[in-house]
Design a protein around this motif. Structure first.
Motif, PDB file in Angstrom:
ATOM      1  N   ILE A  13       0.946  -1.236  -0.140  1.00 54.45           N
ATOM      2  CA  ILE A  13      -0.048   0.009  -0.105  1.00 54.45           C
ATOM      3  C   ILE A  13       0.715   1.365   0.127  1.00 54.45           C
ATOM      4  N   ASP A  14       0.421   2.049  -0.814  1.00 51.81           N
ATOM      5  CA  ASP A  14       1.288   3.429  -1.073  1.00 51.81           C
ATOM      6  C   ASP A  14       2.447   3.608  -1.674  1.00 51.81           C
ATOM      7  N   HIS A  15       2.632   2.506  -2.248  1.00 51.71           N
ATOM      8  CA  HIS A  15       4.264   2.208  -2.971  1.00 51.71           C
ATOM      9  C   HIS A  15       3.987   3.027  -4.341  1.00 51.71           C
ATOM     10  N   GLY A  16       2.520   3.342  -4.713  1.00 56.05           N
ATOM     11  CA  GLY A  16       2.450   4.223  -5.904  1.00 56.05           C
ATOM     12  C   GLY A  16       1.780   3.326  -7.129  1.00 56.05           C
ATOM     13  N   LYS A  17       1.282   2.283  -6.841  1.00 55.57           N
ATOM     14  CA  LYS A  17       0.500   1.609  -7.975  1.00 55.57           C
ATOM     15  C   LYS A  17      -0.481   2.331  -8.671  1.00 55.57           C
ATOM     16  N   SER A  18      -1.492   2.870  -8.035  1.00 57.00           N
ATOM     17  CA  SER A  18      -2.239   3.867  -8.591  1.00 57.00           C
ATOM     18  C   SER A  18      -1.797   4.659  -9.585  1.00 57.00           C
ATOM     19  N   THR A  19      -0.765   5.263  -8.833  1.00 51.98           N
ATOM     20  CA  THR A  19      -0.128   6.694  -9.718  1.00 51.98           C
ATOM     21  C   THR A  19       0.531   6.120 -10.985  1.00 51.98           C
ATOM     22  N   LEU A  20       1.323   5.020 -10.729  1.00 47.57           N
ATOM     23  CA  LEU A  20       1.963   4.590 -11.835  1.00 47.57           C
ATOM     24  C   LEU A  20       1.062   4.018 -13.089  1.00 47.57           C
ATOM     25  N   GLY A  36      -5.965  13.736 -10.173  1.00 44.45           N
ATOM     26  CA  GLY A  36      -6.556  12.737  -9.568  1.00 44.45           C
ATOM     27  C   GLY A  36      -6.034  11.378  -9.951  1.00 44.45           C
ATOM     28  N   GLN A  37      -6.592  10.479  -9.544  1.00 47.53           N
ATOM     29  CA  GLN A  37      -6.192   9.152 -10.264  1.00 47.53           C
ATOM     30  C   GLN A  37      -7.439   8.440 -10.827  1.00 47.53           C
ATOM     31  N   MET A  38      -7.071   7.777 -11.903  1.00 49.89           N
ATOM     32  CA  MET A  38      -8.082   7.167 -12.567  1.00 49.89           C
ATOM     33  C   MET A  38      -8.581   5.918 -12.256  1.00 49.89           C
ATOM     34  N   ASN A 128      10.128   2.584  -7.448  1.00 49.83           N
ATOM     35  CA  ASN A 128       9.343   3.667  -7.690  1.00 49.83           C
ATOM     36  C   ASN A 128       9.637   4.770  -6.832  1.00 49.83           C
ATOM     37  N   LYS A 129       9.237   6.048  -7.259  1.00 52.77           N
ATOM     38  CA  LYS A 129       9.419   7.235  -6.372  1.00 52.77           C
ATOM     39  C   LYS A 129      10.858   7.702  -6.624  1.00 52.77           C
ATOM     40  N   CYS A 130      11.756   7.257  -7.581  1.00 54.86           N
ATOM     41  CA  CYS A 130      13.035   7.668  -7.547  1.00 54.86           C
ATOM     42  C   CYS A 130      13.031   9.366  -7.612  1.00 54.86           C
ATOM     43  N   ASP A 131      12.094   9.992  -7.984  1.00 52.11           N
ATOM     44  CA  ASP A 131      12.221  11.465  -7.885  1.00 52.11           C
ATOM     45  C   ASP A 131      12.468  11.828  -6.600  1.00 52.11           C
ATOM     46  N   MET A 132      11.993  11.244  -5.378  1.00 52.98           N
ATOM     47  CA  MET A 132      12.152  11.791  -4.247  1.00 52.98           C
ATOM     48  C   MET A 132      13.655  11.987  -3.405  1.00 52.98           C
ATOM     49  N   SER A 159       9.262   6.691 -11.826  1.00 52.41           N
ATOM     50  CA  SER A 159       8.636   7.830 -10.797  1.00 52.41           C
ATOM     51  C   SER A 159       7.242   7.974 -11.466  1.00 52.41           C
ATOM     52  N   GLY A 160       6.258   7.798 -10.781  1.00 52.24           N
ATOM     53  CA  GLY A 160       4.962   7.961 -11.074  1.00 52.24           C
ATOM     54  C   GLY A 160       4.504   9.412 -11.123  1.00 52.24           C
ATOM     55  N   LYS A 161       5.400  10.221 -10.413  1.00 52.97           N
ATOM     56  CA  LYS A 161       5.341  11.656 -10.376  1.00 52.97           C
ATOM     57  C   LYS A 161       5.621  12.289 -11.746  1.00 52.97           C
TER      58      LYS A 161
HETATM   59  P1  GDP Z   1      -1.039   2.878  -4.206  1.00 54.58           P
HETATM   60  O1  GDP Z   1      -1.503   2.544  -2.563  1.00 54.58           O
HETATM   61  O2  GDP Z   1       0.029   1.828  -4.513  1.00 54.58           O
HETATM   62  O3  GDP Z   1      -1.894   2.732  -5.087  1.00 54.58           O
HETATM   63  O4  GDP Z   1      -0.224   4.319  -4.039  1.00 54.58           O
HETATM   64  P2  GDP Z   1      -0.877   5.545  -4.713  1.00 54.58           P
HETATM   65  O5  GDP Z   1      -0.535   5.557  -6.205  1.00 54.58           O
HETATM   66  O6  GDP Z   1      -1.905   5.919  -4.451  1.00 54.58           O
HETATM   67  O7  GDP Z   1       0.469   6.523  -4.220  1.00 54.58           O
HETATM   68  C1  GDP Z   1       0.557   6.789  -2.710  1.00 54.58           C
HETATM   69  C2  GDP Z   1       1.202   8.030  -2.563  1.00 54.58           C
HETATM   70  O8  GDP Z   1       2.348   8.539  -3.105  1.00 54.58           O
HETATM   71  C3  GDP Z   1       0.148   9.277  -3.077  1.00 54.58           C
HETATM   72  O9  GDP Z   1       0.160  10.522  -2.308  1.00 54.58           O
HETATM   73  C4  GDP Z   1       1.120   9.612  -4.469  1.00 54.58           C
HETATM   74  O10 GDP Z   1       0.612  10.971  -4.962  1.00 54.58           O
HETATM   75  C5  GDP Z   1       2.473   9.401  -3.972  1.00 54.58           C
HETATM   76  N1  GDP Z   1       3.240   8.916  -5.063  1.00 54.58           N
HETATM   77  C6  GDP Z   1       3.151   7.902  -5.737  1.00 54.58           C
HETATM   78  N2  GDP Z   1       4.056   7.647  -6.910  1.00 54.58           N
HETATM   79  C7  GDP Z   1       4.823   8.477  -6.501  1.00 54.58           C
HETATM   80  C8  GDP Z   1       6.259   8.882  -7.173  1.00 54.58           C
HETATM   81  O11 GDP Z   1       6.878   8.312  -8.004  1.00 54.58           O
HETATM   82  N3  GDP Z   1       7.166   9.978  -6.431  1.00 54.58           N
HETATM   83  C9  GDP Z   1       6.379  10.464  -5.586  1.00 54.58           C
HETATM   84  N4  GDP Z   1       7.255  11.946  -5.045  1.00 54.58           N
HETATM   85  N5  GDP Z   1       5.338  10.480  -5.090  1.00 54.58           N
HETATM   86  C10 GDP Z   1       4.487   9.535  -5.437  1.00 54.58           C
END
Ligand code: GDP
Ligand code: MG
Length: 593
Positions: A13-20, A36-38, A128-132, A159-161
């Motif tokens: 959870i929160d590792h960025g699945k939906s964003t990616l 927002g997320q689709m 993921n989140k290599c931008d951070m 990076s999903g961002k």
């Molecule tokens: P999920 O629970 O795996 O679906 O995670 P989400 O896609 O909902 O992302 C969880 C949080 O991490 C959200 O606040 C996103 O905006 C943030 N996030 C996701 N991907 C990235 C990324 O590549 N970089 C950064 N900086 N934040 C990200």
């Protein structure tokens, strides 16, 4: 078939699945993302950041001059829904394994990965989140290499961002994930991996064709339920439903066939033709069974019928919710509801509140115990009131889970203490990398439903991830712990608990209730009892309640506000005998500390 790729994304959870996933949809121009997320379309999901219901979506992508169809199957990220995850995984040939570069491998990363490996999926690891700024891609890559035994060069940094790595991920899906295989000439076998309820169209079932061909208008049968339907509409899942005349082996699609409730469609079932059925169902089918039970009562008794119709509506699109009427001396008429787990319970509670505006009291959750009587019969009991007389019981069994916790080595001590205190048995410890460790326990599920998550979170300062699956039933010494208010037993406050915990729990419940029940015009005695034996006692001293006395001067608007607040608070009170008990007292046992 050759140009189809079916894949899912697995992640903690929160590792960025939906964003990616959104970035993939954008890149392939499947959707124009406008913020927002689709993929998560329930409000609740957005707020909680958890993908509750899986979805599937089809993308098109050109690679080296050839057109490919990529079906992305989204999976729910929480343990309560792990059966659904397993069916989604079974529909795929590949998986993107996403690991947050700031967090590293976590409990669900591993449990979902094992599931994917069990189904022989091709795994594409992604950091993921290599931008951070706090990203540690090297270290996290090391963890992934340890886990998968892969080469560093196989891991994609993303990076999903910023969109880093998105194109490379799409190429990897095409290059590395095998295309589906199957026999188009064979009798139809389609695996149902999800279903959604639509007010206008009824139930829409999502499937993957494993063998054969399905045409619109075909007469079909659902293998495990035995129900027969006509395929009124079939199609593929774009941003909307796109009807098709025919779907072939390897395709992922949907079927609408006049199904009225979610209960009729079982995830994991096999769709086949009536006139040329397959000889056996796709393996792995299970009936999902609720694991956690609680009473749900309207605060206002006249809302009982409204509550029933609200639960019926929720069940239309959530077949894993069960309920049956029950009554409580303290709370009147309500329902015994069954949930997949604690998160599922919270979701239902919140939906009752938000979507149906129902004010309810939820009682302490219980797991389902197996009670064997002296005649050799067995009943499942998940309600303290349903416990037979102790003299009639031969033995009791309770459900155990296999639990996995991943944490920093510095928290091993306190986590061990917590788990052992919850009657856990240590199975093994695996070191993941330098200072992180996976601890595996066998534990009673009944201990998890009461204040386990909160405690784990606080002792590990949030740096522990937890995952579990059902294990076995084991013999248990269970007692019914009763709470009495002014000498009257309050059935809604009774719990079933292990005898070793009973004294401590009784004492703490009395203390907690003393905090939570406001002083009233008379003394209130709070007692805990096992059978006729009182094991703990507290007293709430009488007081004349006058909240407005706190207001200095004559600020009338402030006074009024306070009175209104008090009135609102009242609504969440329940009269038990002559004592007013606030709603949160019924959940007191969950927050014992
Ligand atoms: P999920 O629970 O795996 O679906 O995670 P989400 O896609 O909902 O992302 C969880 C949080 O991490 C959200 O606040 C996103 O905006 C943030 N996030 C996701 N991907 C990235 C990324 O590549 N970089 C950064 N900086 N934040 C990200
Ligand atoms: Mg998500």
């Amino acid at each position: 078939m050759k140009n189809i790729r079916n894949f899912c994304i697995i992640a903690h959870i929160d590792h960025g699945k939906s964003t990616l996933a959104d970035r993939l949809l954008e890149f392939t121009k499947t959707v124009q993302v406008t913020g927002g997320q689709m993929l998560d379309n329930m409000d609740l999901e957005k707020e909680r950041g958890i993908t509750i219901k899986s979805h599937a979506i089809q993308m098109e992508h050109e690679y080296k001059g050839e057109k490919y169809v990529l079906n992305l199957i989204d999976t729910p990220g929480h343990v309560d829904f792990s059966y659904e995850v397993s069916r989604s995984i079974a529909a795929c040939e590949g998986a993107l394994l996403i690991v947050d570069a700031t967090q590293g491998v976590q409990a669900q990363t591993i449990s979902n990965l094992y599931m994917a490996i069990d189904h022989d999926l091709e795994i594409i690891p992604i950091v993921n989140k290599c931008d951070m700024d706090s990203a540690m891609p090297e270290e996290v890559e090391d963890e992934i290499i340890d886990l998968l035994g892969c080469e560093r060069s196989e891991i994609i940094r993303a990076s999903g961002k910023t969109g880093l790595g998105v194109e490379e991920i799409l190429s990897a899906v095409i290059e590395r994930v095998p295309h589906p295989v199957g026999d188009e000439e064979a009798p139809l076998q389609a695996l149902i991996f999800d279903s959604v309820y639509n007010t206008f169209r009824g139930v829409i079932a999502y499937f993957k064709i494993v063998n054969g061909v399905l045409r619109s208008g075909d007469e079909v049968k659902f293998f495990n339920t035995g129900k027969e339907y006509e395929a009124d509409e079939i199609g593929v899942l774009k941003m909307d439903l796109s009807p098709r005349k025919e779907l072939r082996t390897g395709d992922v699609g949907y079927i609408i066939s006049g199904i009225k409730t979610s209960k009729e469609v079982k995830v994991g079932d096999t769709i086949t033709h009536i006139d040329r059925p397959c000889s056996k169902a796709i393996s792995g089918f299970e009936e999902v069974k609720p694991m956690v039970f609680a009473g749900v009562y309207p605060i206002d008794a006249s809302d009982f019928e409204d509550l029933r119709s609200s639960l019926e509506k929720l069940q239309l699109n959530d077949a894993s919710l069960t309920f049956q009427p029950e009554s409580s001396l303290a709370l009147g008429f309500g329902f015994r509801c069954g949930f997949l787990g604690l998160l599922h319970m919270e979701i239902i509670q919140e939906r009752l509140d938000r979507e149906f505006d129902m004010d309810v009291i939820t009682t302490v959750p219980n797991v389902s115990y197996r009670i064997y009587d002296k005649q050799g019969g067995m009943t499942e009991v998940h309600n303290p009131g349903g416990m037979p007389e102790p003299t009639l019981i031969e033995r009791i069994e309770e459900p155990f889970i296999s639990a996995s916790i991943i944490t920093d080595t510095s928290f091993i001590g306190p986590i061990m203490t917590l788990c052992l205190g919850k009657r856990g048995e240590l199975e093994k410890q695996n070191y993941i990398s330098g200072n992180r460790v996976e601890i595996q326990f066998k534990m009673p599920l009944g201990e998890i439903v009461i204040d386990f998550y909160d405690k784990l979170k606080s002792i590990s300062k949030g740096y522990a991830s937890f995952d579990y699956h059902q294990d076995s039933y084991r013999p248990s010494k269970l007692v019914k712990l009763d709470i009495l208010l002014n000498g009257e037993s309050v059935d809604a406050l009774s719990t079933l608990t292990h005898v070793d915990n009973a004294y401590d729990m009784g004492r703490r419940m009395c203390e907690k209730l003393k905090e939570l029940i406001p002083r009233q015009q008379f003394d209130i005695a709070i007692q805990a009892a096992i059978g006729a034996k009182i094991i703990a006692r507290e007293t709430i001293k009488a007081v004349r309640k006058d909240v407005t006395a706190k207001c200095y001067g004559g600020d009338i608007s402030r006074k009024r506000k306070l009175l209104e607040k008090q009135k609102k608070g009242k609504k969440r009170m329940k009269q038990i005998g002559n004592v007013e008990v606030p709603q949160k007292a019924f959940l007191a046992v969950l927050k014992l500390d």
